[in-house]
Write a protein that holds these residues in place. Structure first.
Motif, PDB file in Angstrom:
ATOM      1  N   MET A   1      16.748  -0.940  75.400  1.00 59.41           N
ATOM      2  CA  MET A   1      17.384   0.101  76.200  1.00 59.41           C
ATOM      3  C   MET A   1      18.365   0.885  75.327  1.00 59.41           C
ATOM      4  O   MET A   1      19.292   0.315  74.782  1.00 59.41           O
ATOM      5  N   SER A   2      18.149   2.164  75.154  1.00 56.70           N
ATOM      6  CA  SER A   2      19.035   2.916  74.271  1.00 56.70           C
ATOM      7  C   SER A   2      20.298   3.356  75.023  1.00 56.70           C
ATOM      8  O   SER A   2      20.263   3.644  76.208  1.00 56.70           O
ATOM      9  N   THR A   3      21.405   3.401  74.273  1.00 60.48           N
ATOM     10  CA  THR A   3      22.666   3.822  74.884  1.00 60.48           C
ATOM     11  C   THR A   3      22.733   5.339  74.853  1.00 60.48           C
ATOM     12  O   THR A   3      22.530   5.952  73.819  1.00 60.48           O
ATOM     13  N   PRO A   4      23.013   5.983  75.996  1.00 62.33           N
ATOM     14  CA  PRO A   4      23.075   7.444  75.997  1.00 62.33           C
ATOM     15  C   PRO A   4      24.247   7.950  75.165  1.00 62.33           C
ATOM     16  O   PRO A   4      25.227   7.239  74.965  1.00 62.33           O
ATOM     17  N   LYS A   5      24.156   9.235  74.721  1.00 61.76           N
ATOM     18  CA  LYS A   5      25.179   9.789  73.837  1.00 61.76           C
ATOM     19  C   LYS A   5      26.547   9.835  74.514  1.00 61.76           C
ATOM     20  O   LYS A   5      27.559   9.541  73.934  1.00 61.76           O
ATOM     21  N   ASN A   6      26.546  10.251  75.767  1.00 67.18           N
ATOM     22  CA  ASN A   6      27.830  10.336  76.460  1.00 67.18           C
ATOM     23  C   ASN A   6      27.770   9.532  77.750  1.00 67.18           C
ATOM     24  O   ASN A   6      27.518  10.055  78.823  1.00 67.18           O
ATOM     25  N   PRO A   7      28.008   8.211  77.652  1.00 59.97           N
ATOM     26  CA  PRO A   7      27.858   7.365  78.828  1.00 59.97           C
ATOM     27  C   PRO A   7      28.789   7.770  79.955  1.00 59.97           C
ATOM     28  O   PRO A   7      28.460   7.626  81.121  1.00 59.97           O
ATOM     29  N   ALA A   8      29.996   8.316  79.636  1.00 59.58           N
ATOM     30  CA  ALA A   8      30.949   8.660  80.690  1.00 59.58           C
ATOM     31  C   ALA A   8      30.337   9.643  81.675  1.00 59.58           C
ATOM     32  O   ALA A   8      30.563   9.562  82.875  1.00 59.58           O
ATOM     33  N   ARG A   9      29.516  10.580  81.160  1.00 63.42           N
ATOM     34  CA  ARG A   9      28.924  11.575  82.054  1.00 63.42           C
ATOM     35  C   ARG A   9      27.989  10.906  83.049  1.00 63.42           C
ATOM     36  O   ARG A   9      27.863  11.319  84.181  1.00 63.42           O
ATOM     37  N   LEU A  10      27.327   9.855  82.582  1.00 62.90           N
ATOM     38  CA  LEU A  10      26.369   9.195  83.461  1.00 62.90           C
ATOM     39  C   LEU A  10      27.051   8.487  84.627  1.00 62.90           C
ATOM     40  O   LEU A  10      26.439   8.223  85.636  1.00 62.90           O
ATOM     41  N   LEU A  11      28.348   8.193  84.480  1.00 63.05           N
ATOM     42  CA  LEU A  11      29.041   7.499  85.558  1.00 63.05           C
ATOM     43  C   LEU A  11      29.222   8.399  86.761  1.00 63.05           C
ATOM     44  O   LEU A  11      29.544   7.949  87.827  1.00 63.05           O
ATOM     45  N   LYS A  12      29.036   9.693  86.601  1.00 63.65           N
ATOM     46  CA  LYS A  12      29.327  10.616  87.688  1.00 63.65           C
ATOM     47  C   LYS A  12      28.079  11.261  88.272  1.00 63.65           C
ATOM     48  O   LYS A  12      28.164  12.114  89.112  1.00 63.65           O
ATOM     49  N   ARG A  13      26.918  10.936  87.784  1.00 63.97           N
ATOM     50  CA  ARG A  13      25.754  11.577  88.387  1.00 63.97           C
ATOM     51  C   ARG A  13      24.635  10.553  88.581  1.00 63.97           C
ATOM     52  O   ARG A  13      24.725   9.416  88.119  1.00 63.97           O
ATOM     53  N   ASN A  14      23.652  10.992  89.296  1.00 67.51           N
ATOM     54  CA  ASN A  14      22.559  10.078  89.591  1.00 67.51           C
ATOM     55  C   ASN A  14      21.802   9.713  88.315  1.00 67.51           C
ATOM     56  O   ASN A  14      21.381  10.568  87.560  1.00 67.51           O
ATOM     57  N   VAL A  15      21.654   8.439  88.089  1.00 74.61           N
ATOM     58  CA  VAL A  15      20.935   7.991  86.898  1.00 74.61           C
ATOM     59  C   VAL A  15      19.658   7.334  87.373  1.00 74.61           C
ATOM     60  O   VAL A  15      19.698   6.359  88.105  1.00 74.61           O
ATOM     61  N   THR A  16      18.546   7.895  87.008  1.00 74.05           N
ATOM     62  CA  THR A  16      17.305   7.317  87.522  1.00 74.05           C
ATOM     63  C   THR A  16      16.383   6.824  86.427  1.00 74.05           C
ATOM     64  O   THR A  16      15.451   6.089  86.689  1.00 74.05           O
ATOM     65  N   THR A  17      16.650   7.198  85.167  1.00 76.48           N
ATOM     66  CA  THR A  17      15.676   6.856  84.135  1.00 76.48           C
ATOM     67  C   THR A  17      15.972   5.660  83.228  1.00 76.48           C
ATOM     68  O   THR A  17      15.045   5.017  82.797  1.00 76.48           O
ATOM     69  N   PRO A  18      17.250   5.306  82.944  1.00 77.52           N
ATOM     70  CA  PRO A  18      17.450   4.358  81.854  1.00 77.52           C
ATOM     71  C   PRO A  18      16.864   2.958  82.080  1.00 77.52           C
ATOM     72  O   PRO A  18      16.612   2.260  81.125  1.00 77.52           O
ATOM     73  N   ILE A  19      16.699   2.504  83.316  1.00 76.92           N
ATOM     74  CA  ILE A  19      16.135   1.166  83.507  1.00 76.92           C
ATOM     75  C   ILE A  19      14.617   1.264  83.348  1.00 76.92           C
ATOM     76  O   ILE A  19      13.951   1.942  84.109  1.00 76.92           O
ATOM     77  N   PRO A  20      14.053   0.598  82.336  1.00 77.45           N
ATOM     78  CA  PRO A  20      12.643   0.824  82.036  1.00 77.45           C
ATOM     79  C   PRO A  20      11.679   0.349  83.114  1.00 77.45           C
ATOM     80  O   PRO A  20      10.712   1.021  83.406  1.00 77.45           O
ATOM     81  N   ASP A  21      11.953  -0.808  83.715  1.00 78.83           N
ATOM     82  CA  ASP A  21      10.985  -1.310  84.668  1.00 78.83           C
ATOM     83  C   ASP A  21      11.712  -1.926  85.847  1.00 78.83           C
ATOM     84  O   ASP A  21      12.186  -3.056  85.779  1.00 78.83           O
ATOM     85  N   ILE A  22      11.830  -1.170  86.923  1.00 75.56           N
ATOM     86  CA  ILE A  22      12.620  -1.659  88.043  1.00 75.56           C
ATOM     87  C   ILE A  22      11.890  -2.761  88.813  1.00 75.56           C
ATOM     88  O   ILE A  22      12.428  -3.330  89.737  1.00 75.56           O
ATOM     89  N   ARG A  23      10.659  -3.057  88.395  1.00 78.51           N
ATOM     90  CA  ARG A  23       9.972  -4.162  89.070  1.00 78.51           C
ATOM     91  C   ARG A  23      10.272  -5.492  88.391  1.00 78.51           C
ATOM     92  O   ARG A  23       9.821  -6.518  88.785  1.00 78.51           O
ATOM     93  N   ASP A  24      11.037  -5.431  87.325  1.00 83.84           N
ATOM     94  CA  ASP A  24      11.211  -6.651  86.552  1.00 83.84           C
ATOM     95  C   ASP A  24      12.652  -6.818  86.079  1.00 83.84           C
ATOM     96  O   ASP A  24      12.916  -6.903  84.892  1.00 83.84           O
ATOM     97  N   LEU A  25      13.568  -6.876  87.031  1.00 82.17           N
ATOM     98  CA  LEU A  25      14.969  -7.067  86.668  1.00 82.17           C
ATOM     99  C   LEU A  25      15.313  -8.550  86.690  1.00 82.17           C
ATOM    100  O   LEU A  25      14.785  -9.309  87.497  1.00 82.17           O
ATOM    101  N   GLN A  26      16.228  -8.944  85.810  1.00 83.90           N
ATOM    102  CA  GLN A  26      16.768 -10.304  85.925  1.00 83.90           C
ATOM    103  C   GLN A  26      17.756 -10.344  87.091  1.00 83.90           C
ATOM    104  O   GLN A  26      17.754 -11.283  87.877  1.00 83.90           O
ATOM    105  N   VAL A  27      18.606  -9.313  87.155  1.00 88.74           N
ATOM    106  CA  VAL A  27      19.631  -9.298  88.197  1.00 88.74           C
ATOM    107  C   VAL A  27      19.765  -7.885  88.772  1.00 88.74           C
ATOM    108  O   VAL A  27      19.812  -6.913  88.021  1.00 88.74           O
ATOM    109  N   ALA A  28      19.842  -7.809  90.098  1.00 96.12           N
ATOM    110  CA  ALA A  28      20.200  -6.543  90.759  1.00 96.12           C
ATOM    111  C   ALA A  28      21.560  -6.744  91.399  1.00 96.12           C
ATOM    112  O   ALA A  28      21.748  -7.673  92.186  1.00 96.12           O
ATOM    113  N   VAL A  29      22.514  -5.916  91.004  1.00 97.59           N
ATOM    114  CA  VAL A  29      23.857  -5.976  91.591  1.00 97.59           C
ATOM    115  C   VAL A  29      23.951  -4.819  92.578  1.00 97.59           C
ATOM    116  O   VAL A  29      23.512  -3.709  92.274  1.00 97.59           O
ATOM    117  N   VAL A  30      24.504  -5.080  93.756  1.00 99.53           N
ATOM    118  CA  VAL A  30      24.633  -4.011  94.753  1.00 99.53           C
ATOM    119  C   VAL A  30      26.116  -3.672  94.912  1.00 99.53           C
ATOM    120  O   VAL A  30      26.902  -4.515  95.348  1.00 99.53           O
TER     121      VAL A  30
END
Ligand code: NAP
Length: 505
Positions: A1-30
């Motif tokens: 999983m690559s770290t985005p250039k400006n992670p702070a920006r990602l904290l404020k908007r919808n992030v839908t792509t960085p998790i490669p396979d949402i069918r195969d998580l070790q942990v889902a935190v809600v």
């Protein structure tokens, strides 16, 4: 999983792509408040990297994102109201304001590399245990499917506003909103304001309202106990001392043990609450000259029965000429005001609901199905229960942070959450060691804990106090922890997962 250039920006908007396979998580935190952020940091530290943090809102921060009302601040000192692993850096103010806490949480999430794991604007609506696989299937509000080995609910207790069902509420013609949904577009300057409720939120808002509105009417159903808040700014000496190596840690520990020693005994029935009650009565006497107003403000239940308000301005503001405390029950809301049981009509241009949260309705509105398709909310119909607030028998590989009876009314909740996070990590490690796909708290451990809890609650003032967000409508005390934070820590230390969990076949 690559770290985005400006992670702070990602904290404020919808992030839908960085998790490669949402069918195969070790942990889902809600949830991405204190609990979810702390859990994310701990997962990374434990070498668990295939996890996602699902957050219904477009920003991290939990209650400190939601509550933006004027005057919003914390009555727990910042050095304690923070993670032990991320010391709070402000050496000037003892108590942090809402913006500071939110900035702190954003910074921790950013600096600890959580941005790629955050799935903002993604509410989880269903969570179902898949028995054949020993895993969890989560469904988002948008219909997305996620499968994870483990689910950790970190949604907190105070996030769903309670808007009371007062007849005529919809008829009111002016602006009206809840404290946790503050409408910053509505300018209250020059408007006569009615505020319903007299808890911590109301106490913090009132001075600002009274400074701008021609008239403020505060509708009180039950008076709260109020204690003065110790000095707010650090002096030069304290600021210099806090620069010394290790000073932060020593100060934090002093606050932790001090809160336990001072506040935990207040919740117990008997003499241990007398000194605090004496201080509160004296404070009220000194702040309010008017005997009639004082009588209205004097609670008829023991101190600690509801969350104590720590505040220096609330009583004083109630004595202002443009502020009126109305202790008659509200019977109806009309187009232009509120009616009370004595037949009075109190006109208002705007209504503020400082009416708290649906705190005993844990995990609502998520539908949670455990083994055999049993629904957690059916099981919790008379009030939520969980082993040490963190696990429920019949729901393998599922954990809660800030679950039932784990709110600390006497100290720091981030500190309680850190204890829980450490213990959940221990559980995950134990699961790994056993090689089991799933682990589950045993019914025997649940029963044992519940018996202890009921005895401990029986010694507190909560069962004999009136309404509060500590209580389920059935009367069960479902939210607060009935002992000190140290006791919680000690119990967790003496309960290794191997003692109270079993591998699910
Ligand atoms: P709260 O303490 O639950 O107070 C809600 C108020 O609304 C109470 O006075 C309640 O009266 C009243 N109310 C509820 N339903 C009503 C109805 N139908 N008619 C009339 N009055 C009604 O809520 P809060 O003030 O938002 O605080 C909740 C918690 O958030 C606090 O206890 C605290 O833990 C946390 N908080 C913390 C801080 C901080 O500084 N750390 C600041 C704000 C909030 P009754 O008492 O009669 O039920």
């Amino acid at each position: 999983m690559s770290t985005p250039k400006n992670p702070a920006r990602l904290l404020k908007r919808n992030v839908t792509t960085p998790i490669p396979d949402i069918r195969d998580l070790q942990v889902a935190v809600v949830g991405a408040g204190f609990g979810g952020i702390g859990m994310g940091v701990a997962l990374r530290r434990a070498g668990i990297h295939r996890f996602a943090i699902y957050e219904k809102s477009t920003e991290v921060g939990g209650v400190w994102r939601d509550n933006t009302y004027p005057g919003c601040n914390c009555d727990v000192p910042s050095h304690l109201y923070s993670f032990a692993f991320a010391p709070y850096r402000n050496r000037h103010t003892r108590y942090p304001g809402q913006r500071e806490i939110l900035a702190y949480l954003r910074r921790v999430a950013d600096e600890r590399g959580l941005a790629p794991h955050l799935q903002l604007d993604t509410a989880i609506s269903e969570a179902t245990y898949i028995e054949d696989e020993g895993r969890w299937e989560l469904i988002t509000a948008a219909g997305q499917r996620v499968v994870a080995d483990v689910v950790i609910f970190a949604v907190g207790q105070l996030h769903r506003p309670n808007l009371p069902e007062i007849p005529g509420r919809a008829d009111f013609a002016g602006p009206s909103f809840h404290t946790a949904r503050w409408d910053h577009e509505t300018k209250l300057h020059g408007l006569d304001v009615a505020m319903i409720g007299t808890g911590s939120s109301a106490a913090q808002i009132l001075p600002t309202l009274a400074a701008t509105a021609p008239r403020v009417r505060v509708f009180q159903r039950t008076p709260h106990w109020v204690l003065p808040k110790p000095t707010i700014e650090f002096g030069l000496l304290a600021r210099t001392a806090l620069l010394a190596p290790g000073a932060h840690h020593i100060y934090r520990q002093a606050l932790y043990y001090g809160a336990d020693a001072l506040f935990a005994p207040i919740m117990r029935r008997g003499w241990s609450a007398h000194p605090a009650e004496w201080v509160a009565r004296r404070y009220l006497r000194r702040a309010v000259d008017d005997a009639v107003l004082r009588a209205k403000l004097t609670p008829g239940y023991p101190i600690g029965g509801k969350r104590i308000i720590l505040d220096n301005d609330y009583y004083r503001t109630l004595t202002h000429a443009n502020v009126e405390l109305i202790a008659e029950p509200i019977t109806r809301i009309t187009r232009d005001g509120l009616m009370t049981a004595d037949g009075g009509h109190h006109s208002a241009d705007a209504i503020i609901y400082a009416t708290g949260f649906k705190a005993p309705e844990f995990l609502m509105p998520v539908i949670v199905r455990g083994r055999g398709g049993v629904q957690l909310h059916d099981q919790w119909h008379a009030g939520a229960t969980a082993f040490l607030g963190m696990a429920v028998s019949g729901y393998p590989n599922a954990f809660l942070i800030a679950g039932p009876n784990s709110f600390n009314p006497a100290g720091s909740n981030p500190a309680m959450k850190e204890h829980q996070i450490d213990w959940i990590i221990k559980c995950l490690r134990w699961r790994e060691r056993t090689g089991a796909a799933a682990i589950e708290v045993t019914e025997q451990a649940m029963r044992f804990h519940q018996r202890w809890l009921e005895q401990a609650i029986g010694k507190t003032v909560w069962p004999i106090a009136g309404t509060s967000w500590y209580k389920h409508s059935s009367g069960a005390i479902t939210n607060p922890w009935p002992a000190s934070a140290r006791t919680y820590e000690r119990i967790l230390r003496h309960h290794p997962p191997s003692d109270c969990f079993r591998a699910v076949p």
